[in-house]
Design a protein around this motif. Structure first.
Motif, PDB file in Angstrom:
ATOM      1  N   SER A 345     -77.394  11.063  -6.890  1.00 47.06           N
ATOM      2  CA  SER A 345     -76.921   9.701  -6.606  1.00 47.06           C
ATOM      3  C   SER A 345     -75.407   9.671  -6.370  1.00 47.06           C
ATOM      4  CB  SER A 345     -77.322   8.761  -7.728  1.00 47.06           C
ATOM      5  OG  SER A 345     -76.903   9.311  -8.946  1.00 47.06           O
ATOM      6  N   GLY A 346     -74.906   8.481  -6.017  1.00 49.23           N
ATOM      7  CA  GLY A 346     -73.500   8.342  -5.641  1.00 49.23           C
ATOM      8  C   GLY A 346     -73.334   8.704  -4.181  1.00 49.23           C
ATOM      9  N   VAL A 347     -74.201   8.121  -3.333  1.00 47.99           N
ATOM     10  CA  VAL A 347     -74.213   8.470  -1.905  1.00 47.99           C
ATOM     11  C   VAL A 347     -73.562   7.375  -1.076  1.00 47.99           C
ATOM     12  CG1 VAL A 347     -75.696   8.985   0.095  1.00 47.99           C
ATOM     13  CG2 VAL A 347     -76.353   9.804  -2.174  1.00 47.99           C
ATOM     14  N   VAL A 348     -72.660   7.801  -0.196  1.00 51.01           N
ATOM     15  CA  VAL A 348     -72.193   6.914   0.865  1.00 51.01           C
ATOM     16  C   VAL A 348     -72.966   7.361   2.102  1.00 51.01           C
ATOM     17  CG1 VAL A 348     -70.253   6.162   2.276  1.00 51.01           C
ATOM     18  CG2 VAL A 348     -69.908   6.639  -0.164  1.00 51.01           C
ATOM     19  N   LEU A 349     -73.885   6.506   2.544  1.00 42.62           N
ATOM     20  CA  LEU A 349     -74.815   6.880   3.616  1.00 42.62           C
ATOM     21  C   LEU A 349     -74.329   6.367   4.968  1.00 42.62           C
ATOM     22  CD1 LEU A 349     -77.607   7.977   4.577  1.00 42.62           C
ATOM     23  CD2 LEU A 349     -78.579   5.753   3.946  1.00 42.62           C
ATOM     24  N   ILE A 350     -74.128   7.306   5.895  1.00 42.69           N
ATOM     25  CA  ILE A 350     -73.766   6.914   7.266  1.00 42.69           C
ATOM     26  C   ILE A 350     -75.049   6.936   8.089  1.00 42.69           C
ATOM     27  CG2 ILE A 350     -72.382   7.459   9.310  1.00 42.69           C
ATOM     28  CD1 ILE A 350     -70.401   8.951   7.481  1.00 42.69           C
ATOM     29  N   LEU A 363     -87.384   3.412   2.637  1.00 41.94           N
ATOM     30  CA  LEU A 363     -86.098   3.895   2.115  1.00 41.94           C
ATOM     31  C   LEU A 363     -85.574   3.040   0.964  1.00 41.94           C
ATOM     32  CD1 LEU A 363     -84.050   4.718   5.362  1.00 41.94           C
ATOM     33  CD2 LEU A 363     -85.252   6.327   3.882  1.00 41.94           C
ATOM     34  N   LYS A 364     -86.132   1.832   0.822  1.00 45.63           N
ATOM     35  CA  LYS A 364     -85.520   0.845  -0.085  1.00 45.63           C
ATOM     36  C   LYS A 364     -85.323   1.363  -1.523  1.00 45.63           C
ATOM     37  CE  LYS A 364     -86.105  -3.827   0.773  1.00 45.63           C
ATOM     38  NZ  LYS A 364     -84.832  -4.073   1.438  1.00 45.63           N
ATOM     39  N   ASP A 365     -86.352   1.992  -2.094  1.00 45.79           N
ATOM     40  CA  ASP A 365     -86.238   2.460  -3.482  1.00 45.79           C
ATOM     41  C   ASP A 365     -85.149   3.516  -3.637  1.00 45.79           C
ATOM     42  OD1 ASP A 365     -88.192   0.734  -4.186  1.00 45.79           O
ATOM     43  OD2 ASP A 365     -89.795   2.230  -4.355  1.00 45.79           O
ATOM     44  N   LEU A 366     -85.120   4.458  -2.697  1.00 49.30           N
ATOM     45  CA  LEU A 366     -84.107   5.522  -2.765  1.00 49.30           C
ATOM     46  C   LEU A 366     -82.707   4.958  -2.541  1.00 49.30           C
ATOM     47  CD1 LEU A 366     -85.750   8.559  -0.935  1.00 49.30           C
ATOM     48  CD2 LEU A 366     -84.835   8.556  -3.239  1.00 49.30           C
ATOM     49  N   VAL A 367     -82.589   4.015  -1.617  1.00 50.06           N
ATOM     50  CA  VAL A 367     -81.284   3.403  -1.343  1.00 50.06           C
ATOM     51  C   VAL A 367     -80.801   2.659  -2.594  1.00 50.06           C
ATOM     52  CG1 VAL A 367     -80.120   1.580  -0.018  1.00 50.06           C
ATOM     53  CG2 VAL A 367     -81.474   3.306   1.175  1.00 50.06           C
ATOM     54  N   LYS A 368     -81.717   1.898  -3.204  1.00 49.89           N
ATOM     55  CA  LYS A 368     -81.372   1.153  -4.432  1.00 49.89           C
ATOM     56  C   LYS A 368     -80.872   2.078  -5.532  1.00 49.89           C
ATOM     57  CE  LYS A 368     -84.196  -2.958  -4.511  1.00 49.89           C
ATOM     58  NZ  LYS A 368     -85.578  -3.331  -4.658  1.00 49.89           N
ATOM     59  N   ILE A 374     -73.386   1.697   2.545  1.00 53.30           N
ATOM     60  CA  ILE A 374     -73.900   2.169   3.847  1.00 53.30           C
ATOM     61  C   ILE A 374     -72.816   1.935   4.890  1.00 53.30           C
ATOM     62  CG2 ILE A 374     -75.570   1.724   5.703  1.00 53.30           C
ATOM     63  CD1 ILE A 374     -77.646   1.047   3.546  1.00 53.30           C
ATOM     64  N   VAL A 375     -72.527   3.000   5.641  1.00 52.09           N
ATOM     65  CA  VAL A 375     -71.592   2.891   6.762  1.00 52.09           C
ATOM     66  C   VAL A 375     -72.437   2.972   8.023  1.00 52.09           C
ATOM     67  CG1 VAL A 375     -69.636   3.938   7.949  1.00 52.09           C
ATOM     68  CG2 VAL A 375     -69.738   3.984   5.440  1.00 52.09           C
ATOM     69  N   CYS A 376     -72.510   1.875   8.781  1.00 50.54           N
ATOM     70  CA  CYS A 376     -73.311   1.861  10.012  1.00 50.54           C
ATOM     71  C   CYS A 376     -72.535   2.513  11.141  1.00 50.54           C
ATOM     72  CB  CYS A 376     -73.651   0.435  10.410  1.00 50.54           C
ATOM     73  SG  CYS A 376     -74.707  -0.403   9.231  1.00 50.54           S
ATOM     74  N   LEU A 377     -73.216   3.374  11.878  1.00 52.13           N
ATOM     75  CA  LEU A 377     -72.600   4.038  13.032  1.00 52.13           C
ATOM     76  C   LEU A 377     -73.500   3.774  14.230  1.00 52.13           C
ATOM     77  CD1 LEU A 377     -70.560   5.958  14.350  1.00 52.13           C
ATOM     78  CD2 LEU A 377     -71.835   7.882  13.400  1.00 52.13           C
ATOM     79  N   GLY A 378     -73.191   2.704  14.965  1.00 54.95           N
ATOM     80  CA  GLY A 378     -74.043   2.347  16.102  1.00 54.95           C
ATOM     81  C   GLY A 378     -73.576   1.047  16.707  1.00 54.95           C
ATOM     82  N   ALA A 387     -82.223  -5.058   6.437  1.00 56.16           N
ATOM     83  CA  ALA A 387     -83.084  -4.250   5.555  1.00 56.16           C
ATOM     84  C   ALA A 387     -82.462  -4.000   4.187  1.00 56.16           C
ATOM     85  CB  ALA A 387     -83.415  -2.928   6.242  1.00 56.16           C
ATOM     86  N   PHE A 388     -81.134  -3.785   4.148  1.00 51.56           N
ATOM     87  CA  PHE A 388     -80.532  -3.290   2.895  1.00 51.56           C
ATOM     88  C   PHE A 388     -79.482  -4.187   2.254  1.00 51.56           C
ATOM     89  CE2 PHE A 388     -81.705   0.563   5.398  1.00 51.56           C
ATOM     90  CZ  PHE A 388     -82.751   0.986   4.568  1.00 51.56           C
ATOM     91  N   GLU A 389     -79.290  -5.400   2.787  1.00 53.80           N
ATOM     92  CA  GLU A 389     -78.195  -6.227   2.256  1.00 53.80           C
ATOM     93  C   GLU A 389     -78.370  -6.562   0.771  1.00 53.80           C
ATOM     94  OE1 GLU A 389     -78.063  -9.497   4.910  1.00 53.80           O
ATOM     95  OE2 GLU A 389     -80.039 -10.261   4.370  1.00 53.80           O
ATOM     96  N   ASP A 390     -79.603  -6.571   0.279  1.00 51.42           N
ATOM     97  CA  ASP A 390     -79.822  -6.870  -1.142  1.00 51.42           C
ATOM     98  C   ASP A 390     -79.818  -5.613  -2.015  1.00 51.42           C
ATOM     99  OD1 ASP A 390     -80.135  -9.508  -0.387  1.00 51.42           O
ATOM    100  OD2 ASP A 390     -82.325  -9.342  -0.218  1.00 51.42           O
ATOM    101  N   ASP A 391     -79.750  -4.434  -1.381  1.00 52.84           N
ATOM    102  CA  ASP A 391     -79.920  -3.180  -2.133  1.00 52.84           C
ATOM    103  C   ASP A 391     -78.620  -2.418  -2.378  1.00 52.84           C
ATOM    104  OD1 ASP A 391     -82.681  -3.670  -2.028  1.00 52.84           O
ATOM    105  OD2 ASP A 391     -82.807  -2.729  -0.062  1.00 52.84           O
ATOM    106  N   VAL A 392     -77.590  -2.680  -1.575  1.00 47.94           N
ATOM    107  CA  VAL A 392     -76.314  -1.970  -1.769  1.00 47.94           C
ATOM    108  C   VAL A 392     -75.169  -2.977  -1.844  1.00 47.94           C
ATOM    109  CG1 VAL A 392     -76.982   0.205  -0.646  1.00 47.94           C
ATOM    110  CG2 VAL A 392     -76.002  -1.598   0.735  1.00 47.94           C
TER     111      VAL A 392
END
Length: 447
Positions: A345-350, A363-368, A374-378, A387-392
Motif C-alpha cells: 500500500s501507499g500507491v500513487v497510481l498514474i 479495481l475499487k477494493d484495491l484502490v480503497k 490517482i494521477v490521470c494521464l489522458g 469511478a474513484f472519487e469516493d475511494d481516494v
C-alpha cells in the motif's frame, strides 16, 4: 503467366513481414495503410521494390487481390474490410499466411493478460534447453519475416484475439490460454461471450497429438470450456486446488505433473518473476517445458534467472525512498488489478488514456485499500473521476508523462510506490504503450 496478387493492409511490423514473405513466394504484392507509414518500413518496402500507398485505402487497388492479409489493429468492421468481403476475397492474418510456408512447430500463447511475460519465459526456457526456437507474433520480429529469412524448429507465438479472428487453417501444436477477462469489448459488440469465443480459437484444428494448457481458476475459461469438445490433451494449472495432471500450488511450491517419469517442483520464492499473476505465468510455462521434456534443472534455472520485461511491472528507480514502477503495458483494467495486487500500500497510481469501455468496478477494493492518490494521464479522465472519487483523497489531471511524474513525486512520501499502470490504451497522448513507458522512465530519471 501473370502472378497472383496479394494485398496487405497495414504497414507495421506484421504487414512488412507479410509483404516480404509474399514477394519471396512469388506473389505480386501491394501494401496499403490508411495512416502514415513509418520511415523505416517505407525504406524496407522501397528496397524490395514493393509498391505501397499511405493515408488512404484505394478500393480498386485492393479488391483485385486473390487474398488480403490484414493487420490485427484494423477492425473487421472497417469500411475497406467490408468492401473486400463484399468482393468475396478471403481476409487472413499474417500468422495464418506465414504458417503455410514453414514446417516448424508452434507454441501459441493467448489470454487477456500475461501473454508477453509467458511467451518470453517459454522462449527463455527453450533457449536454455538448446532448442532451435524463435519468438514472434505480437512480440518482436514478425513471424512472416522470420519464416522468409530463417530456419527454426519451434516458434513461440504471442497471439492476440484480433489475430485469432483471421486464422482458419492454422493449428497450434501447443496452445496456452492464460485467462479471459474483459478487454477490447468494443471489437466484440460489448459481448463477453464473443470475446471468449475468439480466445478459444487458439484450440482450433487441434488433434489428439496436440496440447492445450489453461487456467482452471479462470471463470470465463471454465465457462466456455464446458460448451466445447476438445481433441487436444488438456493440462490445467491452478493455485487454488490440486490437479491430477497439470500444475498446482501447495505449501508455496509449484508442482507440475504431466504423467512424465518425474514430477517438477519449485519454491515460488525462487521465481525471478514475483507476484500472484507470475505464479500462473510460470506454471503455464513450466507445463510447456515438461511437454517438451526439458530437464527439471533447466526449468528451475530458467524460471530463476529470467529478467522482467520492459513496460510490465518494470522497476525504474528508487528516489528519496519512493519506488517507481513502469507498467505501461497494462492497457486494460485486469492488468492494472494485477499490478495493484502485486505492490504494497501507499500507491500513487498514474492511470488513464483511451478508455475501451472499461469497467473500473473490479479495481475499487484495491484502490480503497492501497491507493492514496490517482494521477490521470489522458485527454479525457471523466470516467476515472466518476469511478474513484469516493475511494481516494485526491485525483489530479495531467497531460504529459513529465507532468504526471512531477505531480506523483510531490504526492508520494518515503516508503510509497509511484505506479504507472494506465488500464487504458495510449493513443491519445502517445504513439504506443512503449512510447508512454519510455517517456515515464525518462521523466523519473530526470527527477
Amino acid at each position: 503467366m501473370e502472378k497472383s496478387r496479394i494485398v496487405i493492409l497495414g504497414a507495421g511490423e506484421s504487414g512488412y513481414g507479410a509483404a516480404m514473405l509474399a514477394q519471396k513466394q512469388g506473389f505480386e504484392v501491394f501494401v496499403s495503410d490508411s495512416g502514415r507509414i513509418a520511415d523505416t518500413y517505407k525504406e524496407k518496402l522501397n528496397a524490395l521494390a514493393i509498391p505501397f500507398e499511405e493515408g488512404q485505402h484505394t478500393n480498386e487497388l485492393i479488391t483485385n487481390a486473390i487474398e488480403v492479409i490484414k493487420s490485427p489493429g484494423i477492425p473487421n468492421k472497417a469500411p475497406i474490410v467490408a468492401a473486400i468481403k463484399q468482393a468475396n476475397i478471403p481476409v487472413i492474418s499474417e500468422i495464418e499466411f506465414a504458417k503455410r510456408y514453414t514446417k516448424a512447430r508452434t507454441i501459441c500463447i493467448t489470454g487477456s493478460n500475461g501473454k508477453t511475460t509467458t511467451s518470453t519465459l517459454i522462449y527463455h526456457l527453450l533457449k536454455k534447453a538448446g532448442i532451435n526456437a524463435s519468438l514472434a507474433g505480437n512480440i518482436g520480429k514478425s513471424f512472416a519475416a522470420q519464416v522468409a529469412e530463417d530456419q527454426f524448429d519451434w516458434y513461440v507465438l504471442e497471439i492476440s484475439s484480433f489475430m485469432l479472428d483471421n486464422m482458419y487453417e492454422f493449428k497450434a501444436d501447443i496452445a496456452v490460454l492464460l485467462n479471459i477477462t474483459p478487454d477490447h469489448l468494443d471489437r466484440y459488440d460489448y459481448k463477453m461471450a464473443n470475446y471468449a469465443a475468439s480466445k478459444m480459437r487458439i484450440t482450433q484444428n487441434q488433434t489428439d497429438a496436440d496440447y492445450f494448457v489453461y487456467c482452471a481458476d479462470d471463470t470465463e475459461t471454465m465457462k466456455i470450456l464446458q460448451t466445447m469438445k476438445l481433441q487436444a490433451r488438456q493440462f490445467p494449472f491452478s493455485i487454488l486446488h490440486h490437479v491430477e495432471q497439470g500444475a498446482w500450488l501447495e505449501d508455496d511450491l509449484i508442482h507440475i505433473n504431466i504423467n512424465s517419469k518425474e514430477q517438477f517442483s519449485m519454491s515460488i520464492a525462487a521465481l525471478a518473476l514475483q507476484g500472484k499473476h507470475n505464479i500462473y505465468n510460470s506454471m503455464a510455462s513450466g507445463i510447456v517445458a515438461k511437454v517438451l521434456d526439458i530437464r527439471n534443472a533447466t526449468i528451475r534455472e530458467g524460471m530463476g534467472d529470467i529478467k522482467n520485461i520492459e513496460h510490465r511491472l518494470e522497476f525504474v528507480a528508487k528516489i528519496s525512498g519512493v519506488t517507481y514502477i513502469n507498467d505501461s503495458k497494462a492497457t486494460n483494467v485486469n492488468s492494472t488489478w494485477y499490478a495493484l495486487e502485486s505492490v504494497s500500500s501507499g500507491v500513487v497510481l498514474i492511470m488513464g488514456g483511451v478508455d475501451k469501455g472499461n469497467d473500473y468496478e473490479m479495481l475499487k477494493d484495491l484502490v480503497k485499500s492501497k491507493v492514496k492518490a490517482i494521477v490521470c494521464l489522458g485527454k479525457n479522465n471523466k470516467r476515472i473521476h466518476e469511478a474513484f472519487e469516493d475511494d481516494v483523497e485526491m485525483i489530479v489531471n495531467t497531460f504529459s508523462a513529465e507532468e504526471a511524474v512531477q505531480v506523483a513525486y510531490h504526492l508520494a512520501k518515503k516508503g510509497d510506490t509511484v505506479l504507472l499502470s494506465p488500464a487504458c490504451a495510449s493513443f491519445d497522448l502517445f504513439t504506443s504503450y512503449e512510447d508512454r513507458g519510455i517517456q515515464f522512465k525518462k521523466a523519473v530519471k530526470e527527477l
